[in-house]
Design an enzyme around this catalytic site. Sequence first.
Site: not given
Lengths: 147, 147, 147, 147, 147, 147, 147, 147, 147, 147
Positions: B88, B91, B114
Amino acid sequence: MMTKQALTDLILEKKTALGLSWADIASGVGLSPTFVTSACLGMNSLKPEFADKLVAILELPAEAKAAIEACPMKTWEQTVPTDPLIYRLYEVVGVYGPTMKELIHEEFGDGIMSAIDFSLDIDREANPAGDRVVITMNGKFLPYKSW
Amino acid sequence: MMTKQALTDLILEKKTALGLSWADIASGVGLSPTFVTSACLGMNSLKPEFADKLVAILELPAEAKAAIEACPMKTWEQTVPTDPLIYRLYEVVGVYGPTMKELIHEEFGDGIMSAIDFSLDIDREANPAGDRVVITMNGKFLPYKSW
Amino acid sequence: MMTKQALTDLILEKKTALGLSWADIASGVGLSPTFVTSACLGMNSLKPEFADKLVAILELPAEAKAAIEACPMKTWEQTVPTDPLIYRLYEVVGVYGPTMKELIHEEFGDGIMSAIDFSLDIDREANPAGDRVVITMNGKFLPYKSW
Amino acid sequence: MMTKQALTDLILEKKTALGLSWADIASGVGLSPTFVTSACLGMNSLKPEFADKLVAILELPAEAKAAIEACPMKTWEQTVPTDPLIYRLYEVVGVYGPTMKELIHEEFGDGIMSAIDFSLDIDREANPAGDRVVITMNGKFLPYKSW
Amino acid sequence: MMTKQALTDLILEKKTALGLSWADIASGVGLSPTFVTSACLGMNSLKPEFADKLVAILELPAEAKAAIEACPMKTWEQTVPTDPLIYRLYEVVGVYGPTMKELIHEEFGDGIMSAIDFSLDIDREANPAGDRVVITMNGKFLPYKSW
Amino acid sequence: MMTKQALTDLILEKKTALGLSWADIASGVGLSPTFVTSACLGMNSLKPEFADKLVAILELPAEAKAAIEACPMKTWEQTVPTDPLIYRLYEVVGVYGPTMKELIHEEFGDGIMSAIDFSLDIDREANPAGDRVVITMNGKFLPYKSW
Amino acid sequence: MMTKQALTDLILEKKTALGLSWADIASGVGLSPTFVTSACLGMNSLKPEFADKLVAILELPAEAKAAIEACPMKTWEQTVPTDPLIYRLYEVVGVYGPTMKELIHEEFGDGIMSAIDFSLDIDREANPAGDRVVITMNGKFLPYKSW
Amino acid sequence: MMTKQALTDLILEKKTALGLSWADIASGVGLSPTFVTSACLGMNSLKPEFADKLVAILELPAEAKAAIEACPMKTWEQTVPTDPLIYRLYEVVGVYGPTMKELIHEEFGDGIMSAIDFSLDIDREANPAGDRVVITMNGKFLPYKSW
Amino acid sequence: MMTKQALTDLILEKKTALGLSWADIASGVGLSPTFVTSACLGMNSLKPEFADKLVAILELPAEAKAAIEACPMKTWEQTVPTDPLIYRLYEVVGVYGPTMKELIHEEFGDGIMSAIDFSLDIDREANPAGDRVVITMNGKFLPYKSW
Amino acid sequence: MMTKQALTDLILEKKTALGLSWADIASGVGLSPTFVTSACLGMNSLKPEFADKLVAILELPAEAKAAIEACPMKTWEQTVPTDPLIYRLYEVVGVYGPTMKELIHEEFGDGIMSAIDFSLDIDREANPAGDRVVITMNGKFLPYKSW
């Protein structure tokens, strides 16, 4: 029907022509910059009342409304993203993914953080050593169901 | 020298045997749960004073200290992670990566967030419709240098 | 702690030795055969009361209980599965995935079917031309949230 | 000859122009919404009598008929689908594939569920905690032949 | 339970020790050399009466019988096979796959050749310019079902 | 020069316009349907006398002749084919490849079956339980040379 | 808005037409050849004052200025570069990457060399046995932060 | 013969036991730290006189000498390296590869920088804003030969 | 039976212990160094009379003979080889592959160079500017057969 | 500027129109057929005096000259080539790569055969059993430098 790609191209053109920022556009639509930008880039759909506002702000043609409301086919072609800004986020998933898994399970039990019932915000944190980007993800915990 | 993998295996064994949570361990070390867990899983190193504390809390052998302090070779084998919790997050990078890029550039100009001068925290947000996971990433903005 | 893999190996050995079917084991645990089998194969965790029953039915050692209850790291190595039975399911996702997307969006709007708040059952349908396998997936519809 | 892709583009355009849903179209053709949608998306062919009806309902040009009846080259480019709705189905194959294999073999012996002599339906199940998507796959069991 | 891999290793050892060819073994089992060899290499299962014969011919231990009868998880690791003999077969699928698709559809309509209700035989054809290998595949045509 | 792709597109158009089957075309050319179809799909070249006949049968322009005779660059983009008909052939190579290797070596010694000095035919076998596809591959055995 | 690709195509055309070298262009812009070339190839952005100079030197249309200043989406399609000159650099990372990691950690502790706060120069070193290419990378050391 | 991997493991063990840095070892061998470290990590071979010194410094067994002198099979498993320090170098090749190609061709003509007749050094550059890593690559220019 | 890998390991050990070069071994076997080395590395098989000689020269145990004569499963794991020496050969195929295809077709017509009825030799060519490696491949031209 | 691809397309068109072979073209240019063909296919550049001749022979427009002299970006898209003629060369690298490495190291020490200071020729060898293709590669040995 106008495709999502054509919609995005048109939005970027209008945004430049009208001199609007994403923050301006989101403010006019009445939703967060993150969600509105993702819809403009073709990765989310807007409900009709918000689509109307987006059409108005960006002076889009009427036919754009259906494209804004359409459920997008969300695709990305680079399994490992190359753009340095996006790659750093991928790296965070690689380096801290197992840690997040351990801590979420410790706190919530077996399940996941939803990426659908989910929001994401980006903020600037002032810092004398250089300002910082703050990304906040907020997703509903979904426990695994047994049956 | 004890490998990072052997160190992690030993830590997991001791953690179970002593009945400690990651929160307990982090509290004893004096750093955040996220950072301490990532070091225990072999994805970060601890400075000597924190390594000493970790050795003490988990009753690790003396030779573990060098392994905790060693700079890790950070590797992950799955380009696309399969575990649903970690996927997830992957995604989210795919769906919202271009959006985050647009908004960070709009706010900060050309550069990146960063992943090294960086922290990540995980919290629970109570919600009557189901509690929520809140992940906060905080990284220094690094502008591209021209020369 | 016993690993999930060691647990699965032990379960398969005991299942054979005791002459039990997955249906027998599931019946003893009091959950569906699909869920119990997936937990035995290391792809789900059982809540304590069900873990107790599984330990009893399969005459597992006490230390197995913690392994059954542990949140699994769900991994699979073959991006495209080669086993013909599993490949056919992958093919169904390839061939009918866009169709399912169209029809779910038509019926429910923008969102997905959860794979977490989800159940799956397998049945036999008698048929004179050859019996048929019936797989029923049942997942909560999760609408995309805007914010 | 009109290509399958051109046919799909034309169908989507006509569907929008005529204000028809997939359910409407399927009802007019006299087959299930899943099968008709998959044929309209270029993943199946229709027999002549059904192709005639599809042409009539969508007011397609005569030359479309041959394209509807043509045996499609079924291709998909993403080995791991990125769209969240379709990915969840891929994840189900990864997580429950070995379980389905165990249970189908236990019930039917060595063989597979056909993805050709196969049907798939999608239904809505009302539920006070949120409606649910129900996907039912029904495929003939094919035993391995020995020779 | 003995794994399929252990079974294959044992069979190869016994085959060498007893000086048997695959043709000898198949003849003793009463099935074709192709099917018997594939079962010995762990890619098919034998029905009990054939498993008994295989155990007898190869003087396998009693526990091997269950392994021979078990439904195998069919896996191969090389997406593109490197062994020259096997690669040539892969190349044939690449070069002649679209041709076979055209001709099977022309003759049979939309559907596929089953790889489950399927047999495969290998023969030698004498030829003064060099003997030839003849591979015959025979699979049931499965028409796509509409519903 | 006309490209192979342009040639194939033209052939498919003419084939439809003239109402010819691949069998008709092959019969007119005087070669097997498999070879002629593969040449029409751009995977083989025809010798001049056969190219002349193909031009005549399909009423192709004169410039097509050179394209038919040109040595093709044989390419396919899908390492693992997705079309179900072609995938089943790929699966056969995966499942039976090691078996074919064992049996060809047992019969012929070290070497391979040529995919160049090679023919492939497709036939229908009538069967009351459903007609069957028969694919016959015939390739010269090439022994490894030592030097 | 002009895309980065269109900008690069235009720059290359103008560069040839005007007979300018990259060194000439960089000299006119007032930055290093490496940075200016990378911006011209679409892999970096220029600040307004430098963009103005680039527009002037290359006689670009006014609309090019915004494209030069835009933050680029940095992408490359070949995971392993095939061009021999670029591949050698990839090989250097493969062969000497672990060595550089050891030595940077030995000298600086746990952290990385920034690729953002970074410069890269290319020089020629005269050598009687054949001149040599000297590439100098200079990046800020970023220590891992603990929190 | 001792493998390169066994040699590296032994060297790392001795290095720790003797409290030597890579700089110490290189100084004793009489070559640069980069080259000596790469040889110790199994990515280069040492000539006999240097191998003798390495054996002496690290108190290695006599049989290690042949392993140090052996030509290594240089392999790396991650096409895209995941370790953040090494990834940044990979990113530099992606972002600046085409730029380096342009500039080297402009200066030297068609050819490449050798990665064999090549040296690489790593230095620290003091900087009040944070010290910097300086990597210097020096390779012979090899012009393409025509023939 | 001794595996090919075990055979190779044993041969390398004996080769070192006896102080033999590949040229010595090949000379003793009576075949070319290339073919003998490839057989020793497990990529070819030797006929019995040569296997006998190899056993004698390297003082191998009797059971090694069957392993030397066995038809090898030729596998390599790196699709793109990383070792610089081997990569250069891969690069030659990439850079000159289409050229070789054009020239072989121009000279021989449609067909290929066999990699089975094939030999390969490696020689040193003295050259004052640095000695050169000469690799000569010699393979039978196989014309495509039509049928 | 004319792209390399446009140049190649034009050369192929002119070559056919003028009825020239690669041998004819190379002879006119005064270089080997292999090198000239590779330059015409966009994989090498020609020096001005040879570019002039190529322009003359093929009656190319003046602007083609710069494209012929340009340093090419050498790319190929298929990691594993599918064309059977080119694949066989790839297979040779896989099967004989480790052998070539052993023999080159035995003869020359640690280093590689250059693919830049390199030539490649293709010849026909008459043979009563079928003519043979002879490919000769000749590359400078480059020893690894230590520093």
